[in-house]
Design a protein around this motif. Structure first.
Motif, mmCIF file in Angstrom:
data_model
loop_
_atom_site.group_PDB
_atom_site.id
_atom_site.type_symbol
_atom_site.label_atom_id
_atom_site.label_comp_id
_atom_site.label_asym_id
_atom_site.label_seq_id
_atom_site.Cartn_x
_atom_site.Cartn_y
_atom_site.Cartn_z
ATOM 1 N N ARG A 248 0.831 -1.215 0.000
ATOM 2 C CA ARG A 248 0.000 0.000 0.000
ATOM 3 C C ARG A 248 0.864 1.264 0.000
ATOM 4 N NH1 ARG A 248 -5.044 1.029 2.409
ATOM 5 N NH2 ARG A 248 -5.461 -1.152 1.951
ATOM 6 N N LEU A 249 1.812 1.349 0.927
ATOM 7 C CA LEU A 249 2.657 2.544 1.010
ATOM 8 C C LEU A 249 3.541 2.677 -0.223
ATOM 9 C CD1 LEU A 249 3.696 2.550 4.777
ATOM 10 C CD2 LEU A 249 2.012 4.005 3.646
ATOM 11 N N TYR A 250 4.041 1.538 -0.720
ATOM 12 C CA TYR A 250 4.845 1.583 -1.935
ATOM 13 C C TYR A 250 4.025 2.131 -3.104
ATOM 14 C CZ TYR A 250 6.881 0.136 -6.322
ATOM 15 O OH TYR A 250 7.355 0.147 -7.607
ATOM 16 N N THR A 251 2.806 1.638 -3.244
ATOM 17 C CA THR A 251 1.952 2.043 -4.368
ATOM 18 C C THR A 251 1.657 3.535 -4.327
ATOM 19 O OG1 THR A 251 0.941 -0.150 -4.465
ATOM 20 C CG2 THR A 251 -0.285 1.667 -5.467
ATOM 21 N N ILE A 252 1.294 4.032 -3.166
ATOM 22 C CA ILE A 252 1.003 5.462 -3.025
ATOM 23 C C ILE A 252 2.254 6.289 -3.306
ATOM 24 C CG2 ILE A 252 0.320 7.270 -1.397
ATOM 25 C CD1 ILE A 252 -1.397 5.099 0.006
ATOM 26 N N GLY A 253 3.377 5.870 -2.709
ATOM 27 C CA GLY A 253 4.622 6.600 -2.923
ATOM 28 C C GLY A 253 5.064 6.581 -4.372
ATOM 29 N N ASP A 254 4.932 5.430 -5.015
ATOM 30 C CA ASP A 254 5.298 5.302 -6.429
ATOM 31 C C ASP A 254 4.423 6.197 -7.298
ATOM 32 O OD1 ASP A 254 6.629 3.744 -8.713
ATOM 33 O OD2 ASP A 254 4.498 3.355 -9.096
ATOM 34 N N PHE A 255 3.139 6.243 -7.003
ATOM 35 C CA PHE A 255 2.213 7.083 -7.776
ATOM 36 C C PHE A 255 2.583 8.559 -7.629
ATOM 37 C CE2 PHE A 255 -1.785 9.375 -8.460
ATOM 38 C CZ PHE A 255 -2.169 8.849 -9.688
ATOM 39 N N ILE A 256 2.865 8.984 -6.405
ATOM 40 C CA ILE A 256 3.234 10.383 -6.151
ATOM 41 C C ILE A 256 4.554 10.726 -6.828
ATOM 42 C CG2 ILE A 256 3.951 12.021 -4.357
ATOM 43 C CD1 ILE A 256 1.950 10.608 -2.488
ATOM 44 N N LEU A 257 5.516 9.824 -6.709
ATOM 45 C CA LEU A 257 6.847 10.087 -7.254
ATOM 46 C C LEU A 257 6.824 10.159 -8.777
ATOM 47 C CD1 LEU A 257 9.683 10.541 -6.142
ATOM 48 C CD2 LEU A 257 10.111 8.099 -6.412
ATOM 49 N N ARG A 258 6.096 9.247 -9.409
ATOM 50 C CA ARG A 258 6.011 9.294 -10.880
ATOM 51 C C ARG A 258 5.249 10.528 -11.339
ATOM 52 N NH1 ARG A 258 5.345 3.382 -13.653
ATOM 53 N NH2 ARG A 258 5.719 2.104 -11.799
ATOM 54 N N GLY A 259 4.189 10.865 -10.603
ATOM 55 C CA GLY A 259 3.434 12.064 -10.948
ATOM 56 C C GLY A 259 4.273 13.319 -10.857
ATOM 57 N N ALA A 260 5.263 13.297 -9.961
ATOM 58 C CA ALA A 260 6.150 14.454 -9.795
ATOM 59 C C ALA A 260 7.248 14.498 -10.851
ATOM 60 C CB ALA A 260 6.778 14.430 -8.406
ATOM 61 N N HIS A 261 7.352 13.445 -11.636
ATOM 62 C CA HIS A 261 8.421 13.359 -12.637
ATOM 63 C C HIS A 261 7.950 13.778 -14.029
ATOM 64 C CE1 HIS A 261 12.416 12.104 -13.735
ATOM 65 N NE2 HIS A 261 11.979 11.240 -14.630
ATOM 66 N N TYR A 262 6.637 13.848 -14.214
ATOM 67 C CA TYR A 262 6.078 14.160 -15.526
ATOM 68 C C TYR A 262 5.062 15.302 -15.413
ATOM 69 C CZ TYR A 262 7.759 9.426 -16.591
ATOM 70 O OH TYR A 262 8.519 8.304 -16.731
ATOM 71 N N ASP A 263 4.839 15.985 -16.526
ATOM 72 C CA ASP A 263 3.704 16.897 -16.593
ATOM 73 C C ASP A 263 2.428 16.067 -16.689
ATOM 74 O OD1 ASP A 263 5.312 19.117 -16.535
ATOM 75 O OD2 ASP A 263 5.221 19.503 -18.686
ATOM 76 N N MET A 264 1.417 16.452 -15.919
ATOM 77 C CA MET A 264 0.126 15.759 -15.933
ATOM 78 C C MET A 264 -0.949 16.816 -16.167
ATOM 79 S SD MET A 264 0.462 12.438 -15.388
ATOM 80 C CE MET A 264 -1.019 11.858 -14.575
#
Length: 288
Positions: A248-264
């Protein structure tokens, strides 16, 4: 013959679900609100709302929910449920809802997924949601998948960090996004009830960098900006170490981190600004 059409709203007590309920009532629809805790909708007193208590992780409690329902809206996903996987909730529960909708002859199925899912390949939450999207597309049922790039309630964490005195941003903070309010997205969702559009990417009316969002939070609070950047690659490496211990924590962290790496950035829609949202949060804080 029924005079008003009925919309079943799964996840009616969530941030978006509550806005869908309110918007549907304003449009004269009958609302069947499916909730785990009816007390959370106690403030919505309307003859147009039927509150149905159901635990959607129990298949027997999903059975029959779609009888006499014309539209179904679901944003069901893992929030605070413990002991369940993304496969079980984000895919499994929505799949069962879809099967019930097909049996009952529902006219339209509205689902909320993620903008630019290809950027999150391998993320357990996004993979489960996209698996359901593929199932929905093959179902033969008229559908629309809304793909917002982020909700205001997600961006509220910027404000809460600023309240505490410092905002932590993964990466350089230059990534751009245009989050949307729940109220605006609810109006768009209901607009699509009679539409034949299958995929609707969407964002709010303003585009910001993450750094600009942090600065806006401090400005609304009347505080000097204090922003700390967390280097992307070390954060990614540390996050990978977390996966064996907490999916759970990995998934949330991964989602946040990837979102911070790209324009959305989704197509601009709506009228409610992020400044209005932060100002409302600030007023709520002062009134406590």
């Amino acid at each position: 013959m029924k005079e008003e059409k009925t919309i079943l709203i799964a996840g009616a007590t969530g941030y978006l679900g509550r806005h869908i309920v309110q918007a549907a009532v304003k449009r004269g629809l009958q609302v069947k609100a499916v909730v785990r805790n009816p007390a959370k909708l106690a403030d919505m007193d309307s003859k147009q709302i039927e509150i149905v208590k159901a635990q959607l992780t129990e298949p027997r409690e999903i059975a029959g929910l779609c009888v006499d329902v014309e539209y179904l809206f679901t944003s069901v996903g893992i929030t605070r449920q413990k002991g369940f996987s993304y496969e079980e909730i984000d895919y499994g529960v929505n799949h069962q809802m879809l099967e019930e909708a097909r049996r009952a002859g529902v006219e339209k199925f509205i689902y909320v997924a993620v903008l630019n899912p290809h950027l999150f390949k391998g993320n357990p939450m996004v993979e489960a949601k996209e698996k359901f999207c593929r199932k929905l597309a093959r179902s033969g049922l008229p559908y629309t998948i809304l793909r917002p790039d982020g909700f205001f309630n997600d961006i509220a964490e910027f404000f809460h960090m600023a309240q505490r005195g410092r905002v932590y941003l993964p990466g350089n903070g230059h990534n751009r996004l245009n989050p949307i309010s729940g109220e605006d997205l609810a109006e768009l969702a209901l607009d699509k009830l009679e539409s034949d559009e299958n995929e609707v990417p969407v964002g709010g009316p303003e585009v910001f960098s993450a750094e600009q969002i942090a600065a806006l939070a401090f400005e609304v609070l009347g505080k000097k900006p204090r922003i700390t950047h967390i280097p992307y690659h070390p954060a990614k490496a540390l996050l990978s170490l977390l996966r064996p211990f907490s999916t759970r924590l990995y998934t949330i962290g991964d989602f946040i981190l990837r979102g911070a790496h790209y324009d959305m950035i989704g197509p601009r829609y709506g009228r409610i600004t992020l400044r209005q949202f932060f100002t409302e949060l600030n007023l709520q804080k002062k009134n406590l």
